[in-house]
Design an enzyme around this catalytic site. Structure first.
Site: not given
Length: 267
Positions: A49, A60
């Site tokens: 990824e 995040d």
């Protein structure tokens, strides 16, 4: 079938979960970022990824947000991310790009999809895009033969899960905990139930991410998921190891790869 689909099928034939490794592109710069991704493959990661660094990474945690900032300061651009994808895909890697939706819209959805396909990518993971708001992406991914990996979470209703998986292709990304990304001391107790809920509505592989950072956690998640997704642990490894990052990443990836291959205890 995309390269990611082939990798998942191969892992299933081997009777194990796939190991998915995340790192931002261009972290800490373009060339070292490519070397770090290659190190994950060398250590036993099945699917990459590749994160597209973004200036407002709201989903995040601090480790990945800091890495995105480093990458942007080093000159990360969409073109550099696509070059990174092309470099690792040329080695035979199965790879997807993980990206917030705004950079894709700014680049042009069909143009971006065409570029990902041309670079050898299998598709996109789109954490902040809902499938019922993704008409342009659905069309572009169909046009260019790309996987569409949407996210579900423990808070998702059954109706939302059913809708989301109907539009997924490749695999379903199950975010096993609420909140932002980051390594947890233990894998989420909500994850097995979430995977079971997803499987009521689809036969697609289910990958579990958010919180996995050790071989023990990888082994635990591999008992009920089709793919174990590791991100923050690899990013932290790069920060901690500095110039020795490729060797450290290979070792961590090898430990996690051994974890997903560990047979559950019996008796």
């Amino acid at each position: 079938m995309t390269a990611v689909g082939e990798a998942l099928r191969r892992c299933r034939a081997e009777g194990r979960a796939a190991l998915v490794g995340y790192l931002p592109a261009c972290f800490p710069d373009v060339e070292r970022g490519i070397a770090n991704l290659q190190a994950l493959l060398d250590g036993g990661v099945d699917i990459l990824e590749i994160g597209l660094p973004y200036s407002d990474p709201v989903l995040d945690g601090p480790v990945i947000a800091r890495a995105a900032d480093v990458a942007l300061r080093a000159g990360s651009t969409t073109a550099a991310v696509l070059r990174t994808l092309e470099a690792v895909a040329a080695s035979g890697a199965a790879a997807v790009i993980m990206t917030y939706w705004n950079p894709v819209e700014q680049y042009g959805v069909d143009r971006f999809a065409a570029a990902v396909a041309a670079a050898g990518g299998s598709g996109l993971v789109t954490p902040d895009l809902l499938p019922d708001e993704a008409e342009a992406w659905l069309a572009a991914s169909d046009a260019h033969g790309l996987d569409r990996i949407f996210l579900v979470a423990p808070s998702s209703t059954d109706e939302r899960i059913a809708l989301t998986v109907r539009f997924c292709r490749g695999f379903v990304y199950a975010a096993s905990v609420m909140g932002v990304t980051g390594v947890r001391e233990r894998a989420s107790v909500q994850a097995p139930e979430l995977v079971a809920r997803v499987r009521r509505y689809t036969s697609l592989p289910v990958g579990v991410g958010l919180g996995v950072g050790t071989a023990e956690q990888a082994a635990e998640v591999a008992q009920y998921a089709d793919a174990v997704i590791v991100g923050s642990a690899f990013v932290r490894c790069v920060f901690d190891a500095g110039d020795d990052a490729p060797a450290a990443l290979r070792k961590l990836a090898a430990d996690l790869a051994a974890g997903v291959r560990r047979m559950p205890a019996t008796g």
